[in-house]
Design an enzyme around this catalytic site. Structure first.
Site, PDB file in Angstrom:
ATOM      1  N   ARG A   1       1.090  -1.283  -0.158  1.00 59.43           N
ATOM      2  CA  ARG A   1      -0.312   0.857   0.652  1.00 59.43           C
ATOM      3  C   ARG A   1       0.870   0.768   0.019  1.00 59.43           C
ATOM      4  O   ARG A   1      -0.152   2.564   0.395  1.00 59.43           O
ATOM      5  CB  ARG A   1      -1.158  -0.325   1.252  1.00 59.43           C
ATOM      6  CG  ARG A   1      -1.910  -1.375   0.773  1.00 59.43           C
ATOM      7  CD  ARG A   1      -2.916  -0.645   1.843  1.00 59.43           C
ATOM      8  NE  ARG A   1      -3.858  -2.537   1.790  1.00 59.43           N
ATOM      9  CZ  ARG A   1      -4.099  -2.646   2.652  1.00 59.43           C
ATOM     10  NH1 ARG A   1      -3.176  -3.227   3.235  1.00 59.43           N
ATOM     11  NH2 ARG A   1      -5.347  -3.949   2.590  1.00 59.43           N
TER      12      ARG A   1
ATOM     13  N   LYS B   1       2.143  11.007 -10.375  1.00 62.53           N
ATOM     14  CA  LYS B   1       1.128  10.952 -11.206  1.00 62.53           C
ATOM     15  C   LYS B   1       2.367   9.614 -11.590  1.00 62.53           C
ATOM     16  O   LYS B   1       2.735   9.670 -12.928  1.00 62.53           O
ATOM     17  CB  LYS B   1       0.567  11.540 -12.261  1.00 62.53           C
ATOM     18  CG  LYS B   1      -0.034  12.884 -11.517  1.00 62.53           C
ATOM     19  CD  LYS B   1      -0.484  13.887 -12.915  1.00 62.53           C
ATOM     20  CE  LYS B   1      -0.702  13.274 -14.417  1.00 62.53           C
ATOM     21  NZ  LYS B   1      -1.850  14.129 -14.728  1.00 62.53           N
TER      22      LYS B   1
ATOM     23  N   GLU C   1       8.004  19.324 -23.356  1.00 61.75           N
ATOM     24  CA  GLU C   1       7.385  19.975 -23.073  1.00 61.75           C
ATOM     25  C   GLU C   1       8.123  21.270 -22.573  1.00 61.75           C
ATOM     26  O   GLU C   1       7.828  21.275 -21.271  1.00 61.75           O
ATOM     27  CB  GLU C   1       8.544  18.163 -21.423  1.00 61.75           C
ATOM     28  CG  GLU C   1       6.979  16.869 -22.018  1.00 61.75           C
ATOM     29  CD  GLU C   1       5.890  16.853 -21.585  1.00 61.75           C
ATOM     30  OE1 GLU C   1       5.333  18.189 -21.265  1.00 61.75           O
ATOM     31  OE2 GLU C   1       4.763  16.026 -21.760  1.00 61.75           O
TER      32      GLU C   1
ATOM     33  N   LYS D   1       6.453  23.349 -12.904  1.00 67.01           N
ATOM     34  CA  LYS D   1       5.548  22.361 -12.439  1.00 67.01           C
ATOM     35  C   LYS D   1       5.355  21.926 -10.722  1.00 67.01           C
ATOM     36  O   LYS D   1       4.679  22.079 -10.232  1.00 67.01           O
ATOM     37  CB  LYS D   1       6.896  21.044 -12.853  1.00 67.01           C
ATOM     38  CG  LYS D   1       5.672  19.811 -12.703  1.00 67.01           C
ATOM     39  CD  LYS D   1       5.378  18.183 -13.417  1.00 67.01           C
ATOM     40  CE  LYS D   1       4.427  17.615 -13.074  1.00 67.01           C
ATOM     41  NZ  LYS D   1       4.943  16.466 -14.372  1.00 67.01           N
TER      42      LYS D   1
ATOM     43  N   GLU E   1      -4.956  17.276  -8.818  1.00 60.82           N
ATOM     44  CA  GLU E   1      -5.820  17.634 -11.017  1.00 60.82           C
ATOM     45  C   GLU E   1      -6.322  17.682 -10.432  1.00 60.82           C
ATOM     46  O   GLU E   1      -7.727  17.511 -11.235  1.00 60.82           O
ATOM     47  CB  GLU E   1      -5.344  16.423 -11.419  1.00 60.82           C
ATOM     48  CG  GLU E   1      -5.214  17.038 -13.112  1.00 60.82           C
ATOM     49  CD  GLU E   1      -5.076  16.059 -13.870  1.00 60.82           C
ATOM     50  OE1 GLU E   1      -5.090  16.126 -14.627  1.00 60.82           O
ATOM     51  OE2 GLU E   1      -3.617  15.942 -14.160  1.00 60.82           O
TER      52      GLU E   1
ATOM     53  N   ARG F   1      -3.223  21.928 -11.963  1.00 58.02           N
ATOM     54  CA  ARG F   1      -2.654  21.683 -12.417  1.00 58.02           C
ATOM     55  C   ARG F   1      -3.159  19.980 -13.702  1.00 58.02           C
ATOM     56  O   ARG F   1      -2.148  20.252 -14.916  1.00 58.02           O
ATOM     57  CB  ARG F   1      -2.611  19.758 -11.063  1.00 58.02           C
ATOM     58  CG  ARG F   1      -1.805  18.885 -12.044  1.00 58.02           C
ATOM     59  CD  ARG F   1      -0.943  18.497 -11.032  1.00 58.02           C
ATOM     60  NE  ARG F   1      -0.209  17.018 -11.273  1.00 58.02           N
ATOM     61  CZ  ARG F   1       0.092  16.053 -10.778  1.00 58.02           C
ATOM     62  NH1 ARG F   1      -0.304  15.878  -9.049  1.00 58.02           N
ATOM     63  NH2 ARG F   1       1.125  15.473 -11.105  1.00 58.02           N
TER      64      ARG F   1
ATOM     65  N   ASN G   1      -1.825  19.192 -18.473  1.00 55.65           N
ATOM     66  CA  ASN G   1      -1.942  18.697 -19.877  1.00 55.65           C
ATOM     67  C   ASN G   1      -1.739  19.579 -21.269  1.00 55.65           C
ATOM     68  O   ASN G   1      -2.934  18.954 -21.883  1.00 55.65           O
ATOM     69  CB  ASN G   1      -3.274  18.181 -19.695  1.00 55.65           C
ATOM     70  CG  ASN G   1      -3.138  16.819 -18.321  1.00 55.65           C
ATOM     71  OD1 ASN G   1      -2.137  16.317 -18.637  1.00 55.65           O
ATOM     72  ND2 ASN G   1      -3.829  17.056 -17.403  1.00 55.65           N
TER      73      ASN G   1
ATOM     74  N   HIS H   1      -1.882  17.256 -24.562  1.00 51.99           N
ATOM     75  CA  HIS H   1      -1.701  15.818 -24.158  1.00 51.99           C
ATOM     76  C   HIS H   1      -2.949  15.603 -24.616  1.00 51.99           C
ATOM     77  O   HIS H   1      -3.242  14.095 -24.573  1.00 51.99           O
ATOM     78  CB  HIS H   1      -1.748  15.845 -22.065  1.00 51.99           C
ATOM     79  CG  HIS H   1      -0.298  16.035 -22.338  1.00 51.99           C
ATOM     80  ND1 HIS H   1       0.491  17.332 -21.981  1.00 51.99           N
ATOM     81  CD2 HIS H   1       0.566  15.167 -21.189  1.00 51.99           C
ATOM     82  CE1 HIS H   1       1.591  16.951 -21.531  1.00 51.99           C
ATOM     83  NE2 HIS H   1       2.024  15.896 -21.864  1.00 51.99           N
TER      84      HIS H   1
ATOM     85  N   HIS I   1      -2.281  11.768 -26.630  1.00 51.26           N
ATOM     86  CA  HIS I   1      -2.399  10.733 -26.066  1.00 51.26           C
ATOM     87  C   HIS I   1      -3.675  10.095 -27.074  1.00 51.26           C
ATOM     88  O   HIS I   1      -2.845   9.318 -27.409  1.00 51.26           O
ATOM     89  CB  HIS I   1      -3.381  11.138 -24.708  1.00 51.26           C
ATOM     90  CG  HIS I   1      -2.409  11.542 -23.521  1.00 51.26           C
ATOM     91  ND1 HIS I   1      -2.861  11.494 -22.501  1.00 51.26           N
ATOM     92  CD2 HIS I   1      -1.314  11.321 -23.340  1.00 51.26           C
ATOM     93  CE1 HIS I   1      -1.972  11.471 -21.912  1.00 51.26           C
ATOM     94  NE2 HIS I   1      -0.265  11.852 -22.794  1.00 51.26           N
TER      95      HIS I   1
ATOM     96  N   HIS J   1       6.223   9.819 -27.250  1.00 51.55           N
ATOM     97  CA  HIS J   1       5.704  11.025 -25.582  1.00 51.55           C
ATOM     98  C   HIS J   1       5.573  12.762 -26.218  1.00 51.55           C
ATOM     99  O   HIS J   1       4.591  13.445 -26.857  1.00 51.55           O
ATOM    100  CB  HIS J   1       5.553  10.978 -24.509  1.00 51.55           C
ATOM    101  CG  HIS J   1       4.426  11.723 -23.433  1.00 51.55           C
ATOM    102  ND1 HIS J   1       3.253  11.512 -23.445  1.00 51.55           N
ATOM    103  CD2 HIS J   1       5.381  12.850 -22.816  1.00 51.55           C
ATOM    104  CE1 HIS J   1       2.789  12.468 -23.389  1.00 51.55           C
ATOM    105  NE2 HIS J   1       3.687  13.447 -22.345  1.00 51.55           N
TER     106      HIS J   1
END
Length: 363
Positions: free
Chosen positions: A125, A147, A189, A231, A241, A245, A249, A252, A256, A269
């Site tokens: 966990r 993330k 990026e 960031k 997010e 935040r 993206n 993205h 994506h 990417h």
């Protein structure tokens, strides 16, 4: 750590430092300072492990003779960021007898960082993860913020967890072994941060483009530190997010969808994000939010870094939109995009008409 290394502090409920500089993978004291217990486990891929894994293991053991150090290596590439690979990583961690105070070291690019971080989040966990990014893209983006995820055939990063790292240690010397294509992907990026929150940064990038492409240490360290600071500030204000935040993206949603439709075997990417940012700027034009001149400026800078700016031919617009509907940024009310009002002024826009998206893809 030398006096020339840069340190960016990430605040919030789980604070940590991002340390940036050359030679850090050999700094056993720095690496070992992140450990809570006696177990270290290095996850890497078959491109990076032969170059750097033994150095990391030896640096750790030199600093802490009592350490138990295990390791596991995955095939390189986005196609390996799967639930099956995640399961293999967990089994390897279990086989090493890692305890609750163990630390996973994620040594590699964004794929390794995402998968290793997710494995650390899930084992017992949640155990510590130290990100050791070896690509520019990972240094300025995926290693920071916590993330973690793996991909499904239906979309990218759909299964994962928020799991902030214990530390990020970015050894800029590793960029010297980076293929030119991967360096350029990382620069996409970097450009993103100027596009969403820091218009003067775009001017700085334009002025230092040649130095960055030549992998000048000072220029790279400045670009990485500035990107990480942006960031870190955003993540501190919005760790899960729920709002701001999402600006990270920018580009993205388109990117994506392109990656998924190409089966993670076409644009990488960073390249997909470069195309996605231009498409997002054109969507902003289409919605009367920004000007063609702003799009042209962004397009020109990305081209200067040798990045693609047009969607690959042969992709079906309906298929791309179907992927966007499943994107994590989509909502029941419709497609949600990060758009901009011009450089440095990005915002979230919900309920974007699919016809507008289709027009942008078709043009």
């Amino acid at each position: 750590m030398s006096r020339n290394d840069r340190v960016v502090a990430v605040a919030g409920t789980t604070p940590y430092d991002i340390t940036i500089g050359p030679g850090l993978l050999d700094d056993g004291a720095l690496l070992a300072s992140t450990l809570r217990g006696r177990d270290a486990f290095v996850i890497s891929d078959d491109s990076v492990a032969p170059l750097y894994r033994q150095r990391v293991v030896e640096a750790l053991r030199d600093a802490r003779a009592d350490l138990r150090v295990g390791h596991w290596t995955m095939p390189a590439g986005e196609a390996s960021k799967t639930l099956a690979s995640f399961g293999s990583a967990i089994e390897a961690i279990a086989g090493a007898g890692a305890r609750r105070d163990a630390t996973v070291f994620a040594l590699g690019g964004g794929v390794v960082g995402d998968l290793a971080g997710f494995a650390a989040a899930a084992w017992m966990r949640g155990i510590d993860c130290v990100q050791l990014p070896t690509t520019l893209l990972a240094m300025v983006d995926s290693s920071v913020g916590g993330k973690t995820a793996v991909d499904l055939p239906q979309g990218k990063n759909l299964v994962g967890a928020f799991h902030p790292p214990r530390a990020v240690i970015a050894d800029t010397a590793t960029l010297r072994t980076l293929p030119a294509r991967e360096l350029r992907a990382g620069l996409a990026e970097v450009v993103k941060y100027g596009a969403i929150v820091d218009a003067p940064f775009l001017d700085w990038l334009d002025a230092h483009a040649e130095a960055l492409l030549a992998m000048d240490d000072d220029a790279l360290a400045e670009a990485i530190a500035r990107s990480c600071a942006h960031k870190a500030a955003i993540v501190e204000r919005d760790p899960f997010e729920h709002g701001e935040r999402a600006l990270l993206n920018f580009g993205h949603t388109f990117g994506h969808a392109i990656e998924t439709e190409q089966g993670y075997g076409g644009l990488n990417h960073g390249e997909a994000v470069a195309v996605g940012m231009v498409l997002a700027a054109r969507l902003s034009e289409r919605l009367c939010l920004s000007s063609p001149a702003e799009t042209a400026r962004l397009r020109g800078l990305l081209q200067r870094f040798g990045l693609p700016v047009d969607a690959p031919t042969g992709l079906d617009a309906d298929a791309l939109i179907a992927h966007m509907r499943l994107d994590k940024k989509a909502q029941a009310s419709g497609l949600r995009f990060i758009v901009w009002d011009g450089a440095g002024r990005a915002r979230v826009l919900a309920g974007v008409p699919e016809d507008a998206v289709r027009d942008v893809l078709a043009s």
